[in-house]
Enzyme design. Structure first.
Site, short mmCIF file in Angstrom:
data_model
loop_
_atom_site.label_atom_id
_atom_site.label_comp_id
_atom_site.label_asym_id
_atom_site.label_seq_id
_atom_site.Cartn_x
_atom_site.Cartn_y
_atom_site.Cartn_z
N LYS A 1 21.11 24.28 29.88
CA LYS A 1 20.41 25.77 30.12
C LYS A 1 19.55 25.71 30.89
O LYS A 1 18.47 25.16 30.93
CB LYS A 1 19.66 26.17 28.54
CG LYS A 1 19.28 27.46 28.41
CD LYS A 1 18.24 27.63 27.42
CE LYS A 1 16.83 27.55 28.07
NZ LYS A 1 16.48 28.05 29.32
N LEU B 1 14.41 32.10 34.82
CA LEU B 1 13.97 32.73 36.03
C LEU B 1 14.63 32.44 37.38
O LEU B 1 14.77 33.01 37.94
CB LEU B 1 12.40 32.10 36.34
CG LEU B 1 11.55 32.40 35.14
CD1 LEU B 1 10.08 31.96 35.70
CD2 LEU B 1 11.32 34.00 35.11
N GLY C 1 10.19 20.33 31.66
CA GLY C 1 9.22 21.50 31.54
C GLY C 1 7.72 21.17 31.11
O GLY C 1 7.53 20.14 31.39
N SER C 2 7.22 22.13 30.41
CA SER C 2 5.90 22.28 30.19
C SER C 2 5.60 21.57 29.08
O SER C 2 6.40 21.18 28.08
CB SER C 2 5.33 23.96 30.03
OG SER C 2 5.94 24.06 29.04
N ALA D 1 3.79 22.05 26.50
CA ALA D 1 3.85 23.00 25.16
C ALA D 1 5.28 22.95 24.90
O ALA D 1 5.51 22.99 23.63
CB ALA D 1 3.23 24.33 25.43
N THR D 2 5.95 23.48 25.42
CA THR D 2 7.58 22.97 25.06
C THR D 2 8.02 21.88 24.81
O THR D 2 8.91 21.75 23.92
CB THR D 2 8.45 24.00 26.25
OG1 THR D 2 7.94 25.19 26.71
CG2 THR D 2 9.75 24.05 25.66
N GLY D 3 7.80 20.95 25.61
CA GLY D 3 8.12 19.55 25.13
C GLY D 3 7.51 19.25 23.90
O GLY D 3 8.21 18.61 23.11
N GLU E 1 10.57 15.06 30.53
CA GLU E 1 9.91 14.91 31.74
C GLU E 1 8.74 16.08 31.66
O GLU E 1 9.23 17.39 31.82
CB GLU E 1 10.70 15.11 32.82
CG GLU E 1 11.74 13.88 33.15
CD GLU E 1 11.15 12.63 33.27
OE1 GLU E 1 9.90 12.55 33.84
OE2 GLU E 1 11.73 11.61 33.07
N CYS F 1 5.45 19.26 39.27
CA CYS F 1 4.86 18.26 38.46
C CYS F 1 3.98 17.08 39.15
O CYS F 1 3.18 16.52 38.65
CB CYS F 1 5.89 17.75 37.73
SG CYS F 1 7.43 17.10 38.21
N GLU G 1 -2.95 20.89 34.33
CA GLU G 1 -1.68 21.16 35.65
C GLU G 1 -2.36 22.60 36.11
O GLU G 1 -2.43 23.65 35.33
CB GLU G 1 -0.66 20.93 35.08
CG GLU G 1 0.58 21.09 36.10
CD GLU G 1 1.81 20.51 35.51
OE1 GLU G 1 2.12 20.97 34.38
OE2 GLU G 1 2.53 19.70 36.10
P1 NAD Z 1 8.65 25.77 30.37
O1 NAD Z 1 8.55 24.61 29.39
O2 NAD Z 1 8.48 27.21 30.13
O3 NAD Z 1 10.16 26.11 30.32
C1 NAD Z 1 11.33 25.05 30.63
C2 NAD Z 1 12.65 25.31 30.14
O4 NAD Z 1 12.47 25.18 28.60
C3 NAD Z 1 13.11 26.55 30.36
O5 NAD Z 1 14.53 26.44 30.72
C4 NAD Z 1 12.98 27.29 29.03
O6 NAD Z 1 13.69 28.63 29.03
C5 NAD Z 1 13.06 26.31 28.01
N1 NAD Z 1 12.36 26.67 26.88
C6 NAD Z 1 11.24 27.38 26.90
N2 NAD Z 1 10.83 27.46 25.65
C7 NAD Z 1 11.53 26.58 24.70
C8 NAD Z 1 11.85 26.26 23.51
N3 NAD Z 1 10.78 26.80 22.58
N4 NAD Z 1 12.92 25.41 23.14
C9 NAD Z 1 13.78 25.08 23.97
N5 NAD Z 1 13.80 25.35 25.17
C10 NAD Z 1 12.63 26.13 25.68
O7 NAD Z 1 8.49 25.20 31.70
P2 NAD Z 1 8.52 25.64 33.04
O8 NAD Z 1 7.09 26.76 33.03
O9 NAD Z 1 9.81 26.37 33.41
O10 NAD Z 1 8.20 24.66 34.09
C11 NAD Z 1 7.14 24.16 34.55
C12 NAD Z 1 6.65 22.85 33.80
O11 NAD Z 1 7.66 21.96 34.03
C13 NAD Z 1 5.58 22.42 34.31
O12 NAD Z 1 4.56 21.84 33.48
C14 NAD Z 1 5.81 21.00 35.04
O13 NAD Z 1 4.95 20.09 35.29
C15 NAD Z 1 7.13 20.62 34.22
N6 NAD Z 1 8.12 19.86 35.23
C16 NAD Z 1 8.04 18.47 34.95
C17 NAD Z 1 8.83 17.55 35.99
C18 NAD Z 1 8.66 16.08 35.65
O14 NAD Z 1 9.72 15.58 36.15
N7 NAD Z 1 7.76 15.61 34.95
C19 NAD Z 1 9.41 18.12 36.75
C20 NAD Z 1 9.61 19.57 37.06
C21 NAD Z 1 8.58 20.46 36.09
#
Ligand code: NAD
Length: 479
Positions: free
Chosen positions: A177, A181, A229-230, A232-234, A251, A285, A383
């Site tokens: 998935k 955006l 991702g973020s 909060a979502t993690g 990550e 990140c 961040e």
């Molecule tokens: P996000 O958490 O909003 O979204 C990431 C993904 O998760 C998207 O595909 C989104 O649609 C999906 N998602 C959102 N809510 C969900 C849920 N409840 N259940 C399952 N999937 C869900 O993050 P973002 O704003 O797209 O990305 C930015 C973040 O990613 C930053 O915090 C950044 O630090 C982190 N990031 C980390 C790394 C790393 O390697 N550590 C690399 C790139 C980005």
């Protein structure tokens, strides 16, 4: 405006998404460049079931067969380099050199895992010596099962490659998935993968936002979730995975420091600090948004760094002189600007930037440099995810180490210094997953990626990235 008629790849067939349409923007101009339909809950379930069916045979494919497919995917991406690069630029606003690096990174990652498979490294059963001659033991690495790969918008295709290549190498089947955006390059990538002739159902794709992600990880076929991702979502994903004990790799975010020791080359320190703060418009990140500078270099560093920030050039992504892309959305940009204002309200001093650049109608903002930001949690602890650097003088190596480690995160750090052993001693004290000494933020598929503390769980890339998609079985038998 292009309008992909299909946005769900299920069992080797493209389907039109049955959910709501979603506008996709070019962040350089703000214009809508495509409408992409979300997958419905039924389509998410169908994708998971297709992956489950395909797993029955893919899990038994040999390492050399998987090497063949991974190599073909790498070739396919290479052959479509121009189209993929253009898509990254249109959908992400990346300057040409950054978009080109993304494509190269994806190719290198598929090639690395193709090579690992060709050598069978970490994939084939091996004997384990035991202190008892009457029995023999064999270690058997096995694929974990059907995996959900959920990726963000800042490095589409790259983050996907870091998950998809090792998942396939391990013998897993996949539902991917992408971020809502930035789905365009990921959709194109599926076309490339399908054209290789990879068996249907091994890789499936669904588009959409959080609800689609939730529906995916709630499906009983999903054995593992690999998420970038973020935080909060993690955390939500970890909580959702708990009751069924699904495997999870995360990550997440970072709050990283670049440390300039007093014997550093000033020019090199400035160059590396610019890359660490402004590459991908700081939407990394691994952004080193804390810049800790030895007091003896402080005044000269400020002058040079502010001048370098002001010399960054916004413009059309494909223009040769563009060095800094926009933020991904107006919401992201406004959030970063609000952080800056919040920080200024808490005593941070703005040296340059701090405002939106409305000229092209997109989501660009001026590269921003501040000092005295240590009392602003929004700038110093959290961040930022925008082109913002917070500078702070340091009086000793020990102080730099202490400040760099004083964070909930632990992803990366950069150390710039003259004497190698001294810089290594500083690096050895940093609680982070990667330290760069006197180099830009180089990432190779051969080295592990991931962080300490709140920066995530587990590691990607290298043999560690492969292990993240494996279970281990031991066979112990009488001689
Ligand atoms: P996000 O958490 O909003 O979204 C990431 C993904 O998760 C998207 O595909 C989104 O649609 C999906 N998602 C959102 N809510 C969900 C849920 N409840 N259940 C399952 N999937 C869900 O993050 P973002 O704003 O797209 O990305 C930015 C973040 O990613 C930053 O915090 C950044 O630090 C982190 N990031 C980390 C790394 C790393 O390697 N550590 C690399 C790139 C980005």
């Amino acid at each position: 405006m292009s309008q992909p008629a299909h946005s769900a790849l299920i069992d080797g067939q493209w389907q039109a998404g049955e959910g709501a349409w979603r506008a996709v923007h070019n962040p350089v101009t703000g214009e809508v460049i495509a409408q992409v339909a979300d997958a419905s809950a039924e389509q998410v379930a169908a994708a998971a079931r297709a992956a489950e069916r395909a797993f029955a045979s893919w899990r038994h494919s040999s390492a050399s067969e998987r090497s063949h497919w991974l190599g073909r995917i790498a070739d396919g991406i290479e052959a479509e380099r121009t189209r993929l690069q253009a898509l990254q630029q249109r959908n992400n606003g990346k300057p040409t050199f950054e978009a080109a690096l993304d494509v190269s990174d994806a190719v290198a990652t598929f090639r690395y895992y193709a090579d690992l498979c060709a050598r069978g490294e970490g994939m084939t059963a091996r004997d384990v010596p035991l202190p008892d001659d009457s029995v023999q033991a064999e270690l058997q690495p096995l694929p974990v099962g059907v995996v959900a790969l959920i990726v963000p918008w800042n490095f589409p295709m790259v983050t996907t490659a870091w998950k998809l290549a090792p998942a396939l190498a391990a013998g897993c089947t996949v539902v991917l998935k992408p971020s809502e955006l930035t789905p365009l390059a990921e959709i194109a990538l599926q076309d490339i993968i399908t054209a290789t002739g990879l068996p249907a159902g091994v890789v499936n794709l669904v588009c959409g936002a959080g609800e689609v992600g939730q529906a995916l990880l709630a499906h009983p076929a999903i054995a593992k979730i690999s998420f970038t991702g973020s935080n909060a979502t993690g955390q939500r994903i970890l909580a959702a995975a708990g009751p069924r004990l699904q495997r999870v790799s995360l990550e997440l975010g970072g709050k990283s420091s670049l440390i300039v020791l007093d014997d550093a080359s000033l020019a090199q320190a400035i160059e590396l600090a610019v890359g660490g703060a402004f590459f991908n418009a700081g939407q990394m990140c691994s952004a080193t948004s804390r810049v800790l500078v030895a007091r003896s270099l402080w005044d000269r560093f400020i002058d040079g760094f502010v001048a370098a920030a002001q010399a960054q050039r916004h413009g059309p992504a494909a223009a040769n002189d563009t060095t800094l892309g926009p933020l991904i959305s107006a919401r992201q940009r406004d959030g970063v600007l609000a952080r800056i204002q919040n920080g200024i309200g808490r005593g941070a001093r703005l040296l340059t930037g701090g405002q939106a650049l409305a000229g092209e109608g997109g989501f660009a903002m001026a590269p921003t440099v501040l000092t005295d930001a240590t009392h602003s949690p929004a700038l110093w602890d959290e961040e930022i995810f925008g082109p913002v650097a917070c500078l702070q003088p340091i009086d000793s190596d020990a102080e730099a180490i202490q400040i760099a480690n004083r964070s909930d995160y632990g992803l990366v750090a950069t150390v710039v210094g003259g004497e190698r052993e001294r810089a290594r001693r500083v690096a050895a004290e940093l609680n982070v997953g990667t330290v760069w000494l006197n180099t830009p933020q180089l990432i190779f598929p051969h080295t592990a990626w991931g962080g300490f503390k709140h920066s995530g769980l587990g590691r990607e890339l290298g043999p560690w990235g492969l292990k993240a998609f494996q279970e281990i079985r031991h066979l112990i038998h009488a001689r």
